[in-house]
Each structure stands twice: as structure tokens, then as C-alpha cells.
Design a protein around this motif. Sequence first.
Motif, PDB file in Angstrom:
ATOM      1  N   ARG A   1      -2.603  46.933   3.347  1.00 45.57           N
ATOM      2  CA  ARG A   1      -3.704  47.265   2.445  1.00 45.57           C
ATOM      3  C   ARG A   1      -4.993  46.619   2.930  1.00 45.57           C
ATOM      4  NH1 ARG A   1      -0.824  45.090  -2.702  1.00 45.57           N
ATOM      5  NH2 ARG A   1      -2.941  45.049  -3.568  1.00 45.57           N
ATOM      6  N   ARG A   2      -6.093  47.213   2.502  1.00 42.48           N
ATOM      7  CA  ARG A   2      -7.381  46.651   2.900  1.00 42.48           C
ATOM      8  C   ARG A   2      -7.574  45.276   2.263  1.00 42.48           C
ATOM      9  NH1 ARG A   2      -8.601  50.687  -0.905  1.00 42.48           N
ATOM     10  NH2 ARG A   2      -9.819  49.952  -2.700  1.00 42.48           N
ATOM     11  N   LYS A   3      -8.581  44.574   2.643  1.00 39.75           N
ATOM     12  CA  LYS A   3      -8.801  43.205   2.163  1.00 39.75           C
ATOM     13  C   LYS A   3      -9.006  43.186   0.644  1.00 39.75           C
ATOM     14  CE  LYS A   3     -10.994  41.833   6.486  1.00 39.75           C
ATOM     15  NZ  LYS A   3     -12.231  41.293   7.121  1.00 39.75           N
ATOM     16  N   PRO A   4      -8.554  42.110  -0.013  1.00 40.79           N
ATOM     17  CA  PRO A   4      -8.708  42.047  -1.484  1.00 40.79           C
ATOM     18  C   PRO A   4     -10.162  42.073  -1.929  1.00 40.79           C
ATOM     19  CG  PRO A   4      -7.962  39.948  -0.577  1.00 40.79           C
ATOM     20  CD  PRO A   4      -7.837  40.948   0.520  1.00 40.79           C
ATOM     21  N   VAL A   5     -11.062  41.578  -1.072  1.00 45.06           N
ATOM     22  CA  VAL A   5     -12.473  41.578  -1.453  1.00 45.06           C
ATOM     23  C   VAL A   5     -13.006  43.002  -1.589  1.00 45.06           C
ATOM     24  CG1 VAL A   5     -13.373  41.524   0.898  1.00 45.06           C
ATOM     25  CG2 VAL A   5     -14.694  40.476  -0.966  1.00 45.06           C
ATOM     26  N   ASP A   6     -12.307  43.961  -0.949  1.00 44.23           N
ATOM     27  CA  ASP A   6     -12.729  45.363  -1.014  1.00 44.23           C
ATOM     28  C   ASP A   6     -12.044  46.124  -2.141  1.00 44.23           C
ATOM     29  OD1 ASP A   6     -14.349  45.033   1.238  1.00 44.23           O
ATOM     30  OD2 ASP A   6     -12.690  45.430   2.601  1.00 44.23           O
TER      31      ASP A   6
ATOM     32  N   PHE B   1      -8.729  43.508  -7.764  1.00 47.26           N
ATOM     33  CA  PHE B   1      -8.439  42.099  -7.484  1.00 47.26           C
ATOM     34  C   PHE B   1      -9.760  41.334  -7.535  1.00 47.26           C
ATOM     35  CE2 PHE B   1      -4.653  44.144  -6.060  1.00 47.26           C
ATOM     36  CZ  PHE B   1      -3.643  43.201  -6.221  1.00 47.26           C
ATOM     37  N   ASN B   2     -10.111  40.894  -8.738  1.00 50.37           N
ATOM     38  CA  ASN B   2     -11.429  40.297  -8.977  1.00 50.37           C
ATOM     39  C   ASN B   2     -11.338  38.869  -9.499  1.00 50.37           C
ATOM     40  OD1 ASN B   2     -10.450  40.718 -11.525  1.00 50.37           O
ATOM     41  ND2 ASN B   2     -11.983  42.267 -12.097  1.00 50.37           N
ATOM     42  N   THR B   3     -10.180  38.212  -9.266  1.00 49.53           N
ATOM     43  CA  THR B   3      -9.949  36.883  -9.819  1.00 49.53           C
ATOM     44  C   THR B   3      -9.294  35.990  -8.768  1.00 49.53           C
ATOM     45  OG1 THR B   3      -9.611  37.875 -12.001  1.00 49.53           O
ATOM     46  CG2 THR B   3      -8.861  35.596 -11.701  1.00 49.53           C
ATOM     47  N   LEU B   4      -9.662  34.703  -8.779  1.00 46.80           N
ATOM     48  CA  LEU B   4      -8.988  33.684  -7.979  1.00 46.80           C
ATOM     49  C   LEU B   4      -8.259  32.741  -8.919  1.00 46.80           C
ATOM     50  CD1 LEU B   4     -11.643  32.764  -5.255  1.00 46.80           C
ATOM     51  CD2 LEU B   4      -9.658  34.246  -5.010  1.00 46.80           C
TER      52      LEU B   4
ATOM     53  N   ARG C   1     -13.555  34.084 -11.950  1.00 47.44           N
ATOM     54  CA  ARG C   1     -13.941  35.456 -11.620  1.00 47.44           C
ATOM     55  C   ARG C   1     -14.773  35.450 -10.337  1.00 47.44           C
ATOM     56  NH1 ARG C   1     -11.358  39.654 -14.345  1.00 47.44           N
ATOM     57  NH2 ARG C   1     -11.072  39.067 -16.528  1.00 47.44           N
ATOM     58  N   THR C   2     -14.417  36.325  -9.380  1.00 45.45           N
ATOM     59  CA  THR C   2     -15.117  36.334  -8.095  1.00 45.45           C
ATOM     60  C   THR C   2     -16.546  36.852  -8.230  1.00 45.45           C
ATOM     61  OG1 THR C   2     -14.199  38.536  -7.628  1.00 45.45           O
ATOM     62  CG2 THR C   2     -12.989  36.636  -6.780  1.00 45.45           C
ATOM     63  N   ALA C   3     -16.823  37.636  -9.292  1.00 46.53           N
ATOM     64  CA  ALA C   3     -18.185  38.164  -9.467  1.00 46.53           C
ATOM     65  C   ALA C   3     -19.187  37.053  -9.716  1.00 46.53           C
ATOM     66  CB  ALA C   3     -18.199  39.170 -10.607  1.00 46.53           C
ATOM     67  N   LYS C   4     -18.716  35.888 -10.201  1.00 50.30           N
ATOM     68  CA  LYS C   4     -19.605  34.785 -10.510  1.00 50.30           C
ATOM     69  C   LYS C   4     -19.643  33.741  -9.389  1.00 50.30           C
ATOM     70  CE  LYS C   4     -18.810  35.292 -15.484  1.00 50.30           C
ATOM     71  NZ  LYS C   4     -18.379  34.604 -16.743  1.00 50.30           N
ATOM     72  N   LEU C   5     -19.026  34.056  -8.254  1.00 42.71           N
ATOM     73  CA  LEU C   5     -18.943  33.107  -7.148  1.00 42.71           C
ATOM     74  C   LEU C   5     -19.703  33.630  -5.935  1.00 42.71           C
ATOM     75  CD1 LEU C   5     -15.123  32.240  -7.314  1.00 42.71           C
ATOM     76  CD2 LEU C   5     -17.009  30.855  -8.199  1.00 42.71           C
TER      77      LEU C   5
ATOM     78  N   LEU D   1     -10.294  29.489  -1.355  1.00 42.75           N
ATOM     79  CA  LEU D   1      -9.123  30.014  -0.639  1.00 42.75           C
ATOM     80  C   LEU D   1      -8.546  28.957   0.293  1.00 42.75           C
ATOM     81  CD1 LEU D   1     -10.361  33.645   0.203  1.00 42.75           C
ATOM     82  CD2 LEU D   1      -8.640  32.989  -1.494  1.00 42.75           C
ATOM     83  N   LYS D   2      -9.426  28.162   0.926  1.00 40.86           N
ATOM     84  CA  LYS D   2      -8.939  27.092   1.795  1.00 40.86           C
ATOM     85  C   LYS D   2      -8.167  26.042   1.004  1.00 40.86           C
ATOM     86  CE  LYS D   2     -12.627  27.445   5.263  1.00 40.86           C
ATOM     87  NZ  LYS D   2     -13.790  26.747   5.890  1.00 40.86           N
ATOM     88  N   ASN D   3      -8.497  25.895  -0.258  1.00 38.99           N
ATOM     89  CA  ASN D   3      -7.839  24.895  -1.109  1.00 38.99           C
ATOM     90  C   ASN D   3      -6.625  25.451  -1.854  1.00 38.99           C
ATOM     91  OD1 ASN D   3      -9.664  22.829  -0.419  1.00 38.99           O
ATOM     92  ND2 ASN D   3     -11.137  23.522  -1.971  1.00 38.99           N
ATOM     93  N   GLY D   4      -6.159  26.640  -1.445  1.00 38.53           N
ATOM     94  CA  GLY D   4      -4.912  27.156  -1.993  1.00 38.53           C
ATOM     95  C   GLY D   4      -5.055  28.132  -3.141  1.00 38.53           C
ATOM     96  N   TRP D   5      -6.270  28.508  -3.511  1.00 34.59           N
ATOM     97  CA  TRP D   5      -6.443  29.519  -4.550  1.00 34.59           C
ATOM     98  C   TRP D   5      -6.012  30.874  -3.982  1.00 34.59           C
ATOM     99  CZ3 TRP D   5      -9.700  28.932  -9.283  1.00 34.59           C
ATOM    100  CH2 TRP D   5      -9.943  27.596  -9.585  1.00 34.59           C
ATOM    101  N   ARG D   6      -5.575  31.764  -4.887  1.00 34.03           N
ATOM    102  CA  ARG D   6      -5.046  33.065  -4.462  1.00 34.03           C
ATOM    103  C   ARG D   6      -5.767  34.205  -5.167  1.00 34.03           C
ATOM    104  NH1 ARG D   6       1.161  32.394  -5.880  1.00 34.03           N
ATOM    105  NH2 ARG D   6       1.360  34.415  -4.801  1.00 34.03           N
ATOM    106  N   TRP D   7      -5.941  35.307  -4.391  1.00 35.06           N
ATOM    107  CA  TRP D   7      -6.499  36.520  -4.977  1.00 35.06           C
ATOM    108  C   TRP D   7      -5.510  37.088  -5.983  1.00 35.06           C
ATOM    109  CZ3 TRP D   7     -11.310  38.433  -4.481  1.00 35.06           C
ATOM    110  CH2 TRP D   7     -12.098  38.015  -3.390  1.00 35.06           C
ATOM    111  N   ALA D   8      -6.030  37.565  -7.133  1.00 37.17           N
ATOM    112  CA  ALA D   8      -5.126  38.084  -8.160  1.00 37.17           C
ATOM    113  C   ALA D   8      -5.783  39.217  -8.937  1.00 37.17           C
ATOM    114  CB  ALA D   8      -4.707  36.969  -9.114  1.00 37.17           C
ATOM    115  N   ARG D   9      -4.920  40.036  -9.502  1.00 37.83           N
ATOM    116  CA  ARG D   9      -5.314  41.050 -10.481  1.00 37.83           C
ATOM    117  C   ARG D   9      -4.708  40.614 -11.813  1.00 37.83           C
ATOM    118  NH1 ARG D   9      -3.372  47.424 -10.592  1.00 37.83           N
ATOM    119  NH2 ARG D   9      -4.228  47.903 -12.668  1.00 37.83           N
TER     120      ARG D   9
END
Length: 580
Positions: free
Chosen positions: A24-29, A33-36, A45-49, A58-66
Amino acid sequence: MNDFILWYAKDREVVRNNPLYLKRRKPVDDPKFNTLISSDGEMRRTAKLEEGQIEELLKNGWRWARVNYPLVSQDENERSKDFEWNGRSFFCGKNRHWTYDPDSDMVRLGNQGRLFDGGGKSLGGVVYWDDWPYSGISNLWEDLHGEPKPLYVVQTTYKAIQRCLLIATNPGDLILDPTCGSGTSAQVAEQWGRRWITTDTSRIALNIAKQRLMTATFPWYRLHDEQGSDIRQGLVYKIVPRVTLKSIANGEPPEEVTLYDDPEEDRKRLRVTGPFTVETLQSFEPLAPDEIERAGSRVDDAQRFEGRVFDHLQSAGVKNGLRGETAVFHRIDRLANPYLHAGGYWQAEDGERKAYIHIGPQFGAVSKQAVNEALKECRGRADADWLIVLGFAFESDIANETVSQRLGSFELTKVRMHDDLLQEGLLKKDKKAASFVTIGEPDIGLHVVDGQATLEVRGLDLYDPIHDQVKPREVADIAYWMVDDDYDGSNFITRQIFFCGGEKNAFAKWRTGLSNLASQSTKKRAEKTLRIELDDEAWTRLYGFRSHPIPIRTDRPHRAAVRVVSQFGEESTQVIDLRP
């Protein structure tokens, strides 16, 4: 603006259907999947970051999520009731039910951090991107648009054929492509461990496919049966876990999914095409009683075909591969003779010369019997310098030769016809594009020592119609040659095969006694091309201009056949009697 592939089977109970997946394409696309989410359940919420903040999390272990994955399904049933979680009560909705049992499965999802309460009246499921970063391939293959443009108009893209083969077959299965073309199907099958058969009516297509397969290199895939090398046991594929809300809710381990297009690769090894043969099937077409009415139209077709041949003999002429040695006929007269179809005149260095022309069958090989009859007719007339036998294919025991007669002699030459002559619509407007090429006669030497014979290839002999002489062509013009050390007169069985190097410098070194230098030079080029190291002993058996010793049989006639393939893909065979 699309093509259709029809997939069907004779027996649906045994049909193979290997599912394939795309990354699948990248989660940012993906807007879903708009949450870490952090390891302790904190959400952002990624919209506020900012982009830098996302990378740091992401380097600190957070994960992309829906976090809004549906947890309800249509229609009411016993699961259509309230679900208590975190001190709140949630209802699935009217005419709906919870997809998972609210008394057990939903509790398990909550304990695993897979439920999301956004403060509204409904719950959402939490799905991580890395739970399953693939998507199943549907019936619409949009990703093929980025493939390299095919070399030929009717060529199917490599990836499309590969996908069909991986879906419908397993390693060791046999595939058939009745329209070989450039050989893409055979090459795909070769790469993925499938056996293959491919056919074509075009000699040019088969030569292109043959060269493509002989020069191809492939990754080395690991086998399940490494010890016995049985390809039918399959390849060692990459297996990835597929985590789903269903598996978590049921307390089951993740599903293991096989990626049939991603086998394990040994990067220290390289594969080349395995052994294969090129067979010619002669065409036998007896006229059935119900086809007698069509005979008239077939005669018309044959006459039109002969007309095309004569037109191109007068425009393109007969070539032997060298500039200035093309015989272009300024006059051709049809003959009412079953073996001599025409008489032609061309301008040689010392004046006008005459040739008789025999045209072989449109669908089949020129037979030895037909050539013998043409020879008799030509010798009886005793007024020609050249007998040209035109054909798309030839029986293996037909050889070019100088034929003596009471008054001088004449040359018999095999000439290959261009396949486009079969279809008038395929010919270019420039009639010089459709040529006739002479087939050289192998110059083979025989050495007998202590009851053993050794065959030596010295080159090709080609007739020069302009200067009226047979000229030798060096062995550098030979791509490779094969030996049948016990030829039965009809079936050529390859028992020895050799590569010559295909360079004049290599031949010059060999001719002056420096055969080892020539061999090593060619070996280095092969190693550079294949990016591997070739075994010296194995290479010695494959490279050279002399055959391995052949014990001569004394209990019966013993013949050998040598088949030479020129750099243009033309094949010529010579039969040698090994007994003194």
C-alpha cells in the motif's frame, strides 16, 4: 481504454488461485490514517502536527493508525444491544448489530487498545498501518501503466504475464503460449520455475526469443527441497503476518500470508536459462473431400504468393550478408515445371547470368526429394549458372553444393525467405525491405585418430553471385554449433554444443595456435556479463572449434551431423560419414 484478460478452467475443483498483494502507499497519503498512537495509548492527530514533529514521534515508537474503523454491521440480531466500556454505554444503532460479540470479543478489543471513543455516540476500531501494509490485487490492474514500453507492437508487458502466471500456476507447472512472439511468456516462466512450451509460425520471432532466453539472467530463488532441487516442492516465499480486528477479538494468532511474488533470494548466486530445444514441425496438409471446393482459391493464393516472391527478387534480390554481393534479378520468367518455377537473369561482374528458381512450400520445409528433382531438371537443361532453392525451412540433409554437368557446372544454394512474404499486408512499401538471405554451408574438417573422430568447424562457405565464386566466411561469423554424434538421418539430437566467441580477433588467436588466449578472453566477457565466476573445466567443455572425441562404430554405418547457427540466427546442417 483497457484490455481484458479472461481467466477460466476446465475443472473449478482443481483450479489454482494464488492471491497476490501490492504494497500500500504511504500512510501519509491515506486520509483515513490520520492519527499517531504511542506505546502507552496516547493519541495525536497528524493534521495538528508539523512534518518534523511527525518524523520525531515515529522515531520514538509512535505508530500510524486509523481510529474510525467500523465495528457494526447491517441488520438486527442478538448482538443488537448496548455495550459498556470505560464507564459509557454505546449502542450499535437501529437495524444494526455489533460485528463482534459485545460480551466477550469487544471486551478483548478494548483490553488490547483497539477501541476508540471520540466523545460521540459511537465507537471506532483502532487499526495500525503496520497491521497489514498490503492490499489485495483486484481485477483492475492500474499499476501496469508504469511498466516500460514493450519493444514490439503486439508484445504484452512482462508484469502482466508474470501476474497471470503467479496467480494461476505453481512452480513446476507447464505453461503453453501458442503465440511466442519475442518470448516474454517463456522468459517469465523460466524466471519463476515453470516449465514452458511456446510456438510461432515466424522463424524471426523464434530466433528473437531464442537469443533473448540464451542471454537472460535471473535471480537465484531458494527451494523448499534444497537437497533434491525438486522445483515442484515450491519456492521459499516471504510470509508476513496479517493482524485484523477479527483475529484480536477471537484471541487468535495473526493470519500468515504467503507472498507468491516475493521468494527468498540468494544474492551470491545467479541463474541462467535452463536447457531447451527448438523443434521444427513440418506441415502435412492432405486435401480432405469436403475441402475440394476450396482448392481453386488455394491455387489463387499460391499464385499471388509466387508473384510477391518474384517482385521482391527483382527489387531486393538475394543477399549473402556482404555488401556488393547481392544478386538483383532484372528479369524473371515463370516456368510450367513443378520443380523449376522460374528462370531469372542477373548482372554479374562478367556479364548476364541465368538462374533457375525453386520455391518451397508456404507452410512446411523444403524436402530433399524436391531438391533432387530440381537438380535433375536444372542439369538436364544445362544452361544455368545457379539453382536457387527458396524456403522458409529446410530438411537437415540438404546442402549447398557445386553441381557438375557436361558443359561446366552450376551452384546449388539454399536461400531463406523473409516470413513477411506470407502476408502481403505485412510488407513495407519499400520492397527492398523484404530480402532473401543465402544460408552458408559449414566448412567441417574430420580428424580420425585411433578409432576416434574429431570434428572441426572452420567457418561458412557462401556463394558470391556477382563474382561467381564460393567464398569462405570465418568462424567468427558463427554464434554457436552443435553435434549429433550418431545421426539417424532424420532427427537431430544435440549431444555436444560449443560457443565460438563470435569475434574475428578470437578466431585469429585460435588459428595461430593461441586457443587458450581466445578462450580466456571470451570467458572473461561472459563472466562480466553474467556477473559470476565460471568454472574453468565447464567452460573448456563449452568453448572451442573442435568437438570432443567420438568413438567410431564399426558394426554399422556411422554418421555425425553438425548444425551451425550464424550470428544472424540462420541454421545450416552438414552430415559427415565417420567411417573411412
